[in-house]
Write a protein that holds these residues in place. Structure first.
Motif, PDB file in Angstrom:
ATOM      1  N   LEU A  18       0.851  -1.182   0.000  1.00 16.04           N
ATOM      2  CA  LEU A  18       0.000   0.000   0.000  1.00 16.04           C
ATOM      3  C   LEU A  18       0.889   1.236   0.000  1.00 16.04           C
ATOM      4  O   LEU A  18       1.698   1.422   0.907  1.00 16.04           O
ATOM      5  CB  LEU A  18      -0.879  -0.013   1.257  1.00 16.04           C
ATOM      6  CG  LEU A  18      -1.803   1.186   1.469  1.00 16.04           C
ATOM      7  CD1 LEU A  18      -2.922   1.196   0.439  1.00 16.04           C
ATOM      8  CD2 LEU A  18      -2.396   1.149   2.884  1.00 16.04           C
ATOM      9  N   THR A  19       0.774   2.051  -1.061  1.00 16.10           N
ATOM     10  CA  THR A  19       1.583   3.270  -1.127  1.00 16.10           C
ATOM     11  C   THR A  19       0.776   4.427  -0.556  1.00 16.10           C
ATOM     12  O   THR A  19      -0.221   4.849  -1.140  1.00 16.10           O
ATOM     13  CB  THR A  19       1.989   3.582  -2.584  1.00 16.10           C
ATOM     14  OG1 THR A  19       2.726   2.457  -3.069  1.00 16.10           O
ATOM     15  CG2 THR A  19       2.859   4.821  -2.675  1.00 16.10           C
ATOM     16  N   VAL A  20       1.210   4.913   0.592  1.00 17.91           N
ATOM     17  CA  VAL A  20       0.476   5.961   1.290  1.00 17.91           C
ATOM     18  C   VAL A  20       1.000   7.343   0.902  1.00 17.91           C
ATOM     19  O   VAL A  20       0.242   8.303   0.811  1.00 17.91           O
ATOM     20  CB  VAL A  20       0.579   5.723   2.812  1.00 17.91           C
ATOM     21  CG1 VAL A  20      -0.007   6.880   3.593  1.00 17.91           C
ATOM     22  CG2 VAL A  20      -0.136   4.430   3.184  1.00 17.91           C
ATOM     23  N   LEU A  21       2.322   7.430   0.677  1.00 20.83           N
ATOM     24  CA  LEU A  21       2.913   8.669   0.172  1.00 20.83           C
ATOM     25  C   LEU A  21       3.782   8.319  -1.018  1.00 20.83           C
ATOM     26  O   LEU A  21       4.555   7.348  -0.964  1.00 20.83           O
ATOM     27  CB  LEU A  21       3.764   9.355   1.247  1.00 20.83           C
ATOM     28  CG  LEU A  21       3.017   9.923   2.447  1.00 20.83           C
ATOM     29  CD1 LEU A  21       4.011  10.417   3.503  1.00 20.83           C
ATOM     30  CD2 LEU A  21       2.073  11.061   2.042  1.00 20.83           C
ATOM     31  N   ASP A  22       3.650   9.103  -2.091  1.00 19.92           N
ATOM     32  CA  ASP A  22       4.261   8.740  -3.347  1.00 19.92           C
ATOM     33  C   ASP A  22       5.151   9.871  -3.861  1.00 19.92           C
ATOM     34  O   ASP A  22       4.661  10.861  -4.407  1.00 19.92           O
ATOM     35  CB  ASP A  22       3.126   8.430  -4.348  1.00 19.92           C
ATOM     36  CG  ASP A  22       3.646   7.838  -5.638  1.00 19.92           C
ATOM     37  OD1 ASP A  22       4.870   7.637  -5.749  1.00 19.92           O
ATOM     38  OD2 ASP A  22       2.815   7.597  -6.530  1.00 19.92           O
ATOM     39  N   ASN A  23       6.449   9.767  -3.572  1.00 24.25           N
ATOM     40  CA  ASN A  23       7.440  10.664  -4.169  1.00 24.25           C
ATOM     41  C   ASN A  23       7.146  12.154  -3.889  1.00 24.25           C
ATOM     42  O   ASN A  23       6.992  12.945  -4.813  1.00 24.25           O
ATOM     43  CB  ASN A  23       7.482  10.398  -5.685  1.00 24.25           C
ATOM     44  CG  ASN A  23       8.789  10.854  -6.289  1.00 24.25           C
ATOM     45  OD1 ASN A  23       9.807  10.948  -5.575  1.00 24.25           O
ATOM     46  ND2 ASN A  23       8.777  11.169  -7.559  1.00 24.25           N
ATOM     47  N   ILE A  24       7.118  12.478  -2.620  1.00 20.51           N
ATOM     48  CA  ILE A  24       6.792  13.849  -2.188  1.00 20.51           C
ATOM     49  C   ILE A  24       8.079  14.669  -2.032  1.00 20.51           C
ATOM     50  O   ILE A  24       9.036  14.202  -1.407  1.00 20.51           O
ATOM     51  CB  ILE A  24       6.086  13.827  -0.817  1.00 20.51           C
ATOM     52  CG1 ILE A  24       4.855  12.924  -0.822  1.00 20.51           C
ATOM     53  CG2 ILE A  24       5.787  15.246  -0.326  1.00 20.51           C
ATOM     54  CD1 ILE A  24       3.619  13.530  -1.369  1.00 20.51           C
ATOM     55  N   THR A  25       8.088  15.863  -2.595  1.00 17.63           N
ATOM     56  CA  THR A  25       9.238  16.767  -2.457  1.00 17.63           C
ATOM     57  C   THR A  25       8.750  18.177  -2.128  1.00 17.63           C
ATOM     58  O   THR A  25       7.873  18.696  -2.818  1.00 17.63           O
ATOM     59  CB  THR A  25      10.051  16.816  -3.770  1.00 17.63           C
ATOM     60  OG1 THR A  25      10.574  15.513  -4.033  1.00 17.63           O
ATOM     61  CG2 THR A  25      11.205  17.813  -3.686  1.00 17.63           C
ATOM     62  N   PHE A  26       9.265  18.744  -1.037  1.00 17.83           N
ATOM     63  CA  PHE A  26       9.043  20.173  -0.752  1.00 17.83           C
ATOM     64  C   PHE A  26      10.005  20.600   0.353  1.00 17.83           C
ATOM     65  O   PHE A  26      10.605  19.762   1.026  1.00 17.83           O
ATOM     66  CB  PHE A  26       7.579  20.447  -0.351  1.00 17.83           C
ATOM     67  CG  PHE A  26       7.150  19.832   0.952  1.00 17.83           C
ATOM     68  CD1 PHE A  26       7.246  20.542   2.142  1.00 17.83           C
ATOM     69  CD2 PHE A  26       6.641  18.538   0.997  1.00 17.83           C
ATOM     70  CE1 PHE A  26       6.847  19.975   3.341  1.00 17.83           C
ATOM     71  CE2 PHE A  26       6.246  17.958   2.197  1.00 17.83           C
ATOM     72  CZ  PHE A  26       6.356  18.684   3.373  1.00 17.83           C
ATOM     73  N   SER A  27      10.164  21.920   0.510  1.00 21.15           N
ATOM     74  CA  SER A  27      10.986  22.449   1.596  1.00 21.15           C
ATOM     75  C   SER A  27      10.180  23.472   2.362  1.00 21.15           C
ATOM     76  O   SER A  27       9.270  24.085   1.810  1.00 21.15           O
ATOM     77  CB  SER A  27      12.231  23.156   1.059  1.00 21.15           C
ATOM     78  OG  SER A  27      12.981  22.257   0.313  1.00 21.15           O
ATOM     79  N   VAL A  28      10.527  23.661   3.605  1.00 21.11           N
ATOM     80  CA  VAL A  28       9.858  24.658   4.434  1.00 21.11           C
ATOM     81  C   VAL A  28      10.919  25.588   5.001  1.00 21.11           C
ATOM     82  O   VAL A  28      11.932  25.138   5.527  1.00 21.11           O
ATOM     83  CB  VAL A  28       9.077  23.979   5.592  1.00 21.11           C
ATOM     84  CG1 VAL A  28       8.413  25.027   6.480  1.00 21.11           C
ATOM     85  CG2 VAL A  28       8.042  23.006   5.046  1.00 21.11           C
ATOM     86  N   GLU A  29      10.682  26.895   4.859  1.00 26.71           N
ATOM     87  CA  GLU A  29      11.652  27.876   5.359  1.00 26.71           C
ATOM     88  C   GLU A  29      11.450  28.164   6.836  1.00 26.71           C
ATOM     89  O   GLU A  29      10.330  28.134   7.335  1.00 26.71           O
ATOM     90  CB  GLU A  29      11.465  29.202   4.605  1.00 26.71           C
ATOM     91  CG  GLU A  29      12.078  29.206   3.244  1.00 26.71           C
ATOM     92  CD  GLU A  29      11.756  30.500   2.523  1.00 26.71           C
ATOM     93  OE1 GLU A  29      11.649  31.543   3.185  1.00 26.71           O
ATOM     94  OE2 GLU A  29      11.593  30.430   1.299  1.00 26.71           O
TER      95      GLU A  29
END
Ligand code: ATP
Length: 238
Positions: A18-29
């Motif tokens: 079961l893929t719950v998160l799929d290739n997530i990319t982000f940054s938070v300042e």
């Protein structure tokens, strides 16, 4: 402060993946505010847990304050959480057998800090609950319990506060007070905020909204309607 690159989370049940998160990319300042929104089951809570080091990604990299969390074991992640992270939950997660004061003191005690009673009292005062310090969770309203959990989350002066549906169990008026406090923490102490919420009005108060659907990041937008609430009293958080 936070760097998420190509993060996936899968669960194995038998031969099923079961893929719950799929290739997530982000940054938070540093010092920014962000909401994670999306339908039920889209992976919001899972993503928040990975960012906060409560859980581990199946693949990809998670960096908090330039420290790779995905390489660390649970004890090491707990140390990083103690140092940098505050977390509040929809259901508050206070210990029912301890008073408000004791709930705030627990993490301080675990960190081996000194003078914790006075500091815990001070934190409760900042969320407007000095007079309720000896009350047990069951004797407090939902909003009061969430304020205790905020005082507790703030006991290590976190660089980043994660909140999972912080107003999900509160009525409109009480939500407002809790939201004010959360944004004050951002304003006064520069604490980065990352919220999961179904409440789009709350989400629109953050600078940025990312949206998940079926485990994928489908949008990442800045909001222009940011307004730190000026109403209510300004207590200092630092
Ligand atoms: P909600 O808005 O309803 O809280 P969410 O967007 O926060 O949902 P998650 O709680 O992150 O979604 O869950 C995403 C998916 O991962 C769901 O389908 C859930 O059943 C599944 N899931 C979460 N934890 C586990 C686990 N330990 N084992 C198997 N599946 C899991």
């Amino acid at each position: 402060i936070l760097n998420i690159r190509n993060v996936s989370k899968t669960y194995q049940s038998g031969e099923h993946t079961l893929t719950v998160l799929d290739n997530i990319t982000f940054s938070v300042e540093h010092g920014s505010t962000m909401s994670i929104v999306g339908p039920s089951g889209s992976g919001k809570t899972t993503l928040l847990g990975l960012c906060a080091g409560l859980d581990r990604a199946s693949s990809g990299t998670v960096e908090l304050e330039n420290i790779r969390l995905d390489h660390l074991n649970e004890d090491q992640r707990a140390q990083i959480r103690n140092q940098y992270v505050g977390f509040i939950f929809q259901n508050f997660q206070l210990l029912p057998t301890l008073t408000a004061l004791e709930n705030v003191m627990v993490p301080m005690e675990l960190r081996g800090e000194k003078n914790i009673k006075a500091r815990a009292m001070d934190l409760l005062g900042r969320v407007g609950l000095a007079e309720r310090s000896h009350h047990y969770p069951v004797q407090l309203s939902g909003g009061e319990q969430q304020r205790v959990s905020l005082a507790r989350a703030f006991s290590n002066r976190p660089r980043i506060l994660f909140a999972d549906e912080p107003t999900g169990n509160l009525d409109a008026e009480t939500s407002e007070k809790v939201i004010e406090l959360i944004f004050e923490i951002n304003k006064q102490a520069g604490t980065t905020l990352v919220l999961v919420t179904h409440d789009l009005e709350l989400a629109s108060k953050t600078r940025r909204i990312i949206r998940l659907k079926g485990g994928k990041l489908i949008s990442d937008e800045n909001t222009d309607v940011f307004q730190a609430s000026a109403a209510g009293s300004f207590r200092k958080f630092n």
